[in-house]
Design a protein around this motif. Structure first.
Motif, short mmCIF file in Angstrom:
data_model
loop_
_atom_site.label_atom_id
_atom_site.label_comp_id
_atom_site.label_asym_id
_atom_site.label_seq_id
_atom_site.Cartn_x
_atom_site.Cartn_y
_atom_site.Cartn_z
N GLN A 219 0.82 -1.21 0.00
CA GLN A 219 0.00 0.00 0.00
C GLN A 219 0.86 1.26 0.00
O GLN A 219 0.57 2.23 -0.71
N ILE A 220 1.91 1.23 0.78
CA ILE A 220 2.81 2.40 0.85
C ILE A 220 3.50 2.62 -0.48
O ILE A 220 3.60 3.76 -0.96
N LEU A 221 3.96 1.55 -1.10
CA LEU A 221 4.65 1.69 -2.39
C LEU A 221 3.69 2.12 -3.50
O LEU A 221 4.06 2.89 -4.39
N LEU A 222 2.46 1.65 -3.44
CA LEU A 222 1.46 2.10 -4.41
C LEU A 222 1.22 3.60 -4.28
O LEU A 222 1.12 4.32 -5.27
N THR A 223 1.14 4.05 -3.05
CA THR A 223 0.94 5.48 -2.81
C THR A 223 2.15 6.27 -3.28
O THR A 223 2.01 7.34 -3.88
N ALA A 224 3.34 5.74 -3.01
CA ALA A 224 4.56 6.42 -3.47
C ALA A 224 4.60 6.52 -4.98
O ALA A 224 5.04 7.52 -5.55
N SER A 225 4.11 5.48 -5.67
CA SER A 225 4.13 5.51 -7.12
C SER A 225 3.23 6.61 -7.66
O SER A 225 3.49 7.18 -8.72
N SER A 226 2.16 6.93 -6.94
CA SER A 226 1.25 7.98 -7.41
C SER A 226 1.90 9.35 -7.40
O SER A 226 1.49 10.25 -8.14
N LEU A 227 2.92 9.54 -6.59
CA LEU A 227 3.59 10.84 -6.52
C LEU A 227 4.28 11.18 -7.83
O LEU A 227 4.54 12.35 -8.12
N GLN A 228 4.59 10.16 -8.63
CA GLN A 228 5.23 10.40 -9.91
C GLN A 228 4.29 11.05 -10.92
O GLN A 228 4.74 11.52 -11.97
#
Length: 260
Positions: A219-228
């Motif tokens: 979940q954290i990595l998915l959220t981080a990917s959205s920052l791109q």
């Protein structure tokens, strides 16, 4: 520069390629569809192309500037970053300052509101004139739009919903900072190792804090990917153009990074 035909096309076609994002599962697409009320009421944000500015620029820009300074100081505080070649440091700064800054906004819980940019606004003239006089940057620089702000707030709300601990924020920032996929890096192998180490420790921290939550890391990595999906131009024009005018923000960041 005229706006894209569709907001969904503008943001939907970007896919990061770093190690951080390659380990994600195929459920990313379905998860992203469930984010926030911005996506529940509209499947297309074409109607949100209108230009916007901060409702309270004085207080918001001051708070954002403090977060940005902390972001660069975070980079400087890492010995592993400090010992990289100066050129690599510059490339990492240029590529990663926006997602790290957004993490800082979430961690500091900086709230902001926007309003329509007045037609006779001096800021509007600066933004549009700056575009016309820098045609080579047309693909990057554009005035903030309501659709772009919605996307930014969607990302921030998702981060806030995760309620990350200080350690989770720290190691997630490290994983985003050390991106070996950036073109032109000299120390690619070293940077790849640093990212893998940050991800490993992040996973350990999550397991310690949430031993029964097997999905939190993903979940954290998915959220981080959205920052791109957040454009550099949106962040710089919305939070910093009102106070720096036509100065080059990257030059200011480099000064902060390399000034002792």
């Amino acid at each position: 520069m005229s706006p894209p035909d569709c907001y969904c096309t503008e943001y939907g076609g970007r896919h990061p390629h770093a190690i951080l994002f390659n380990i994600l599962s195929q459920k990313e697409t379905n998860d992203l569809r469930n984010w926030d009320y911005y996506t529940t009421s509209h499947n297309c944000h074409c109607e949100q192309r209108r230009l916007v500015c901060l409702r309270n620029p004085e207080s918001t820009c001051q708070a954002a500037s403090a977060v940005l300074v902390k972001t660069v100081r975070f980079m400087k505080s890492l010995p592993s970053f400090h010992h990289l070649p100066r050129g690599d440091q510059t490339l990492l700064l240029r590529s990663c300052w926006v997602p790290l800054f957004i993490l800082g906004l979430a961690q500091e819980r900086i709230a902001f509101e926007v309003m329509d940019l007045p037609a006779n606004s001096i800021l509007r003239k600066i933004l549009l004139n700056d575009q016309e006089s820098h045609s080579e940057r047309e693909t990057e620089d554009c005035p903030p739009t309501l659709a772009g702000v919605h996307n930014l707030k969607l990302c921030l709300n998702k981060l806030l919903s995760l309620d990350l601990s200080p350690k989770e924020y720290a190691y997630l920032k490290g994983a985003l900072l050390f991106n070996p996929e950036i073109r032109g890096l000299r120390s690619t192998t070293l940077i790849e190792g640093l990212q893998k180490e940050a991800l490993r420790v992040l996973q350990e921290v999550i397991h310690t804090l949430y031993p029964n939550n097997r999905d939190r890391f993903t979940q954290i990595l998915l959220t981080a990917s959205s920052l791109q999906t957040i454009a550099k131009s949106l962040v710089s024009e919305l939070f910093f153009r009102p106070i720096i005018g036509q100065m080059d923000l990257l030059e200011l960041l480099n000064e902060i990074l390399f000034t002792k």
